[in-house]
Design a protein around this motif. Structure first.
Motif, PDB file in Angstrom:
ATOM      1  N   SER B  11      -0.923  24.436   0.954  1.00  0.00           N
ATOM      2  CA  SER B  11      -1.889  24.874   0.905  1.00  0.00           C
ATOM      3  C   SER B  11      -2.724  25.694   0.974  1.00  0.00           C
ATOM      4  CB  SER B  11      -2.955  23.545   1.815  1.00  0.00           C
ATOM      5  OG  SER B  11      -2.945  24.323   2.806  1.00  0.00           O
ATOM      6  N   ALA B 102       0.444  15.879   1.250  1.00  0.00           N
ATOM      7  CA  ALA B 102       0.444  15.249   2.029  1.00  0.00           C
ATOM      8  C   ALA B 102       1.473  14.604   1.584  1.00  0.00           C
ATOM      9  CB  ALA B 102      -1.030  15.473   3.276  1.00  0.00           C
ATOM     10  N   TRP B 107      -4.083  16.155  -2.299  1.00  0.00           N
ATOM     11  CA  TRP B 107      -5.381  15.655  -2.032  1.00  0.00           C
ATOM     12  C   TRP B 107      -6.000  17.107  -2.394  1.00  0.00           C
ATOM     13  CZ3 TRP B 107      -6.390  12.078   2.080  1.00  0.00           C
ATOM     14  CH2 TRP B 107      -6.000  11.916   3.263  1.00  0.00           C
ATOM     15  N   ARG B 118      -7.853  11.742  -2.917  1.00  0.00           N
ATOM     16  CA  ARG B 118      -6.825  11.445  -2.734  1.00  0.00           C
ATOM     17  C   ARG B 118      -5.829  11.369  -4.182  1.00  0.00           C
ATOM     18  NH1 ARG B 118      -3.998   8.374   1.920  1.00  0.00           N
ATOM     19  NH2 ARG B 118      -4.145   6.652   0.624  1.00  0.00           N
ATOM     20  N   HIS B 139      -2.359  19.579   6.757  1.00  0.00           N
ATOM     21  CA  HIS B 139      -1.817  18.808   7.456  1.00  0.00           C
ATOM     22  C   HIS B 139      -0.627  18.556   8.081  1.00  0.00           C
ATOM     23  CE1 HIS B 139       1.469  15.934   5.366  1.00  0.00           C
ATOM     24  NE2 HIS B 139       0.944  15.481   6.668  1.00  0.00           N
ATOM     25  N   ILE B 144      -4.780  14.628   8.116  1.00  0.00           N
ATOM     26  CA  ILE B 144      -5.142  15.208   7.424  1.00  0.00           C
ATOM     27  C   ILE B 144      -6.501  15.947   8.343  1.00  0.00           C
ATOM     28  CG2 ILE B 144      -6.870  16.092   5.063  1.00  0.00           C
ATOM     29  CD1 ILE B 144      -4.115  16.154   4.810  1.00  0.00           C
ATOM     30  N   SER B 159      -2.786  10.532   6.652  1.00  0.00           N
ATOM     31  CA  SER B 159      -2.811  10.717   6.165  1.00  0.00           C
ATOM     32  C   SER B 159      -2.230   9.381   5.236  1.00  0.00           C
ATOM     33  CB  SER B 159      -1.810  11.999   5.988  1.00  0.00           C
ATOM     34  OG  SER B 159      -0.788  11.022   6.713  1.00  0.00           O
TER      35      SER B 159
END
Lengths: 510, 343
Positions: B11, B102, B107, B118, B139, B144, B159
């Protein structure tokens, strides 16, 4: 770094706002005085930024840009100093201010990057978010300004002091303007109504009382910070609310809101102009012109009303207001020579040529003579004092002042080290030498904690009456809780607003 | 040496507004770059093996666990997804500030409103609305985590289902968040502190002072009986990165300190690495870390006592392999991808 409140309010409420409350001359004198007396870069910056805003409000965009550019240069220079000294919080705040200047100069990507940098170090700071919202609104990004203003409001929740209340009110005002620009008129109106209640409600009683006790808000020659900010916000909120009602066709509500604005400031030109528009009486228009005959927003309102069919007042006198009304009415009739005569008559009686130049520029614009109009606007000179930065005296390399490796430091040595680290003239080589040396101090552990009978932990030491902090709690073998002095070997890491930070390298008994 | 195929930090959920304008992400033996209207894929020899149209001002870059899917996005809501070498562009209507992969789902976060969606890159579903100034999406452990700074909360979502599992109050002024499986570390630069929460229950474990203004975090190596493992911080006020043994509070250090004392190792202390600059980014790199000073772009790699200046990168435009010393970055001047070493 906290700039004078009035100037904060002035910079945060976009350029179009300044000067519409009839106090432009007062604000300009205050800014000029602040610039002339400026001892700090922040004062200089604030004055330059505000003078730019005032120039813009006076219809002098070229001069405005010059002031904003100077403000940006002042901020940039000061930021370099702060960064070098590790004053990162002050650096971040000034970065956000420089972002405002960049935005005013049309450098919007640079503006956003700088706000990003500032928020990296000061996440959740409502003042920076608020400034960012205002800057996006000035950049024409109304929807983005709405989103950001909501973030600023979330972080400004819980106004528990006059200062916080003003901060929150400023954000709400920005949000209202952004909503209006984004076309969300109903929500803008609700926000203004809520803001009006906030400014006149129980939480602002102390501010209101202070305003009531102060002298009448007229030309006083001094900026009084929070009182002026409250007054500016309060009167502008009611004026915008009145305009919002007017657009919604709620004439009675508009008139009431405009009257309530005049209760705060009896000569507020936009409120007077609004009353005049709503009532349509020559008396109201005369009263509006009498308050500030040279106010450009009033001129625009009157020209629009004439264009919409308002019967002209047709003044016969020679007062400034009569001459201005006569010039505007002649322009509306496209009687250019008549208008010119009125403007020339004004010129013979005016001590300041700036609003007059604006009127002359309007006369040229209406005839389509655009290049001449721009030349007139840019030829206006102000009486603002030019800023000057006193030349810095560069010092020699301070390496010779640094104690030799392994020395036992005295209180004077510690003071000298701290001063060296804070001195912007300290050379990089001197800093590197300091970084590389180990010293010893006689010290006691501050608030030591005995962990297990043979391990002591502490977060700082006291040496020669001065606290020296570790970056994180350090554990030492042995019981050092007896407050007896020990000899600590250390390296100096840095200095921050709280003082020196050190790294422990060893400990022994004296 | 092969690049690790472990899921690296995928991320790039940057804070609002974005400082970084270019992004690099490692995965599957390659480097993905989102920069100046392009999405590039390059191998270790810097050969271009994929090129697609990209956003002119990307706000993040994410790669799936095996590196085969690349996603980036724009502030005005367009998601660019490269899958099986095909590019799709989907409009979400959000003001996107961050994205991550994830469990094979992308996401996407609108940090202004806190809208979280998502999907597979082409279709998305709304998951939650977390409030203004939501950021630092992470994540780990099937969850999350998002810092909803406007409401001063940390939110944990499942998640798989997207259900909100927990919300706890945190200081609004959190600058970074890092997970290590068991705990969540929050950097509080204005307090000069690190806040540690349990990753499952979000209960406060401890809060301790570290440095002067910790603004960015990176997890270091896993702990042993003697070393608790490290959490690294970038501190621009100190001009240093600091490696701190995890759970190094007064009380939690007892057992480790005691053992170290018994074995004569000496005082336990933070590992302070001063740098010739003011770092405000740090990421794990093998047994060390890579740090960056955002204002100049200078990148350093720090391992043990060695500090090596790698070069200058665009702000935030670098990535490091967690299992080796390999680093890739977008050169500040040439805008070309650079590697710390060639094959």
């Amino acid at each position: 770094m906290r700039l004078p409140v009035l100037l904060i309010a002035g910079a945060m409420l976009a350029a179009e706002l300044i000067g519409q409350d009839g106090s432009r001359g007062f604000e300009k004198r205050s800014s000029e005085r602040l610039l002339a007396q400026a001892r700090t870069a922040s004062d200089r910056f604030a004055a330059q930024l505000n003078l730019g805003d005032l120039s813009f409000a006076d219809g002098r965009p070229s001069e405005a840009r010059r002031w904003w550019q100077r403000a940006r240069e002042t901020a940039s220079s000061e930021r370099t100093r702060l960064y070098r000294e590790g004053q990162m919080s002050a650096w971040a705040r000034l970065t956000a201010w420089e972002a405002v200047a960049a935005g005013l100069l049309g450098e919007h990507e640079a503006m956003r990057r700088m706000f990003g940098l500032a928020l990296e170090l000061l996440p959740g700071d409502p003042e920076i978010w608020s400034r960012y919202a205002s800057a996006e609104l000035s950049a024409g990004e109304a929807r983005q300004a709405v989103r950001i203003a909501r973030i600023a409001l979330a972080h400004a929740a819980g106004a528990d002091s006059d200062r916080h209340l003003l901060d929150r009110a400023t954000i709400e005002f920005t949000l209202a303007r952004a909503l209006r620009s984004a076309g969300a008129e109903d929500e803008a109106r609700r926000t203004l109504e809520s803001l009006d209640a906030l400014l006149h409600g129980a939480s602002s009683i102390s501010l209101q009382n202070r305003v009531a006790r102060a002298e009448a808000f007229s030309v006083s020659g001094t900026a009084r910070g929070e009182l002026e900010a409250w007054t500016t916000l309060a009167v502008r909120t009611r004026t915008l609310l009145a305009e919002s009602y007017e657009r919604a066709g709620e004439v009675a509500a508009a008139r009431t809101a405009a009257q309530r604005a005049l209760e705060i400031q009896s000569d507020h030109p936009p409120a007077l102009a609004l009353i005049a528009r709503l009532r349509g009486s020559s008396t109201d228009w005369r009263e509006a012109f009498a308050s500030d005959p040279l106010d450009r927003s009033l001129h625009r309102s009157y020209m629009q009303a004439l264009s919409d069919g308002l019967p002209p007042i047709d003044p016969q006198g020679n007062s400034t207001a009569d001459l201005v009304i006569g010039a505007l009415e002649a322009m509306e009739r496209e009687e250019w020579s008549v208008a010119r005569r009125a403007i020339d008559q004004l010129g013979s009686s005016q001590t300041t040529s700036e609003p007059l130049r604006a009127l002359e520029a309007e006369w040229l614009v209406r005839q389509g003579r655009m290049e001449e109009a721009e030349a007139v606007a840019s030829s206006i000179r102000t009486r603002a004092v030019r800023d000057s930065i006193p030349p810095r005296r560069l010092r020699d390399d301070n390496t010779h002042l640094i104690r030799a490796d392994g020395s036992l430091l005295s209180e004077g040595d510690l003071t000298a080290i701290e001063r060296l680290l804070r001195d912007p003239a300290t050379t990089i080589s001197a800093s590197a030498v300091l970084d590389s040396r180990s010293y010893e101090v006689t010290a006691t552990l501050m608030e030591p904690v005995l962990l297990d009978g043979n391990t002591t932990a502490a977060a700082a030491i006291t040496s020669e009456g001065r606290a020296l902090r570790f970056p994180a709690p350090v554990t030492f073998q042995g019981d050092w809780t007896a407050a007896a002095p020990l000899i600590l070997a250390l390296r100096v890491l840095a200095v921050d607003p709280a003082g020196l930070m050190i790294e422990a390298e060893g400990v022994r008994h004296p | 040496m092969r690049l690790s195929t472990l899921p690296v930090l995928l991320s790039m959920c940057v804070a609002l507004p974005a400082v970084a304008e270019s992004f690099v992400a490692l995965g599957g033996g390659t480097a993905a770059v989102a920069n100046a209207g392009k999405i590039e894929l390059r191998d270790r020899s810097n050969e271009l093996i994929g090129l697609w149209k990209g956003p002119s001002e990307p706000v993040g870059l994410a790669r799936s666990a095996d590196g085969s899917i690349i996603a980036t996005a724009t502030r005005d809501g367009n998601v660019y997804t490269v899958r099986s070498r095909e590019l799709t562009i989907t409009s979400t209507g959000l003001s996107i500030t961050g994205l991550l992969y994830a469990d094979d789902l992308l996401w996407v976060l609108d940090g202004y409103t806190g809208d979280l969606i998502r999907g597979d890159g082409e279709t998305f579903e709304q998951v939650a609305r977390l409030g203004p100034d939501s950021a630092l999406m992470r994540h780990g452990s099937g969850s999350i985590y998002v810092a909803a700074r406007g409401s001063a909360e940390l939110v944990r979502l499942d998640s798989t289902t997207g259900v909100i599992l927990a919300r706890v109050p945190i200081p609004a002024q959190v600058a970074d968040m890092e997970l290590d499986g068991e705990a969540i570390y929050l950097a509080l630069p204005q307090r000069g502190e690190i806040l540690v929460l349990g990753a499952e229950d979000l209960e406060k474990r401890e809060q301790f002072r570290l440095g002067s203004a910790p603004v960015d975090l990176a997890r270091g190596s896993r702990g042993t009986a003697l070393t608790a493992g490290l959490i690294w911080v970038a501190d621009p006020v100190l001009g240093a990165v600091i490696g701190e043994e995890r759970s190094q509070s007064m009380s939690a250090a007892v057992s480790r300190g005691f053992l170290r004392g018994v074995l004569g190792i000496g005082t336990a202390r933070a590992d302070v690495r001063k740098l010739p600059g003011r770092p405000s980014r740090v990421v794990r790199s093998g047994a060390g870390v890579v740090a960056q000073e955002l204002t100049t772009g200078v990148l350093w790699r720090i391992e043990g006592n060695r500090v090596v200046e790698l070069g200058r990168a665009a702000a935030g435009a670098f990535a490091a392999d967690e299992a080796s010393d390999l680093v890739a970055w977008l050169d500040l001047t040439s805008s070309e991808l650079q590697w710390s070493r060639t094959p």
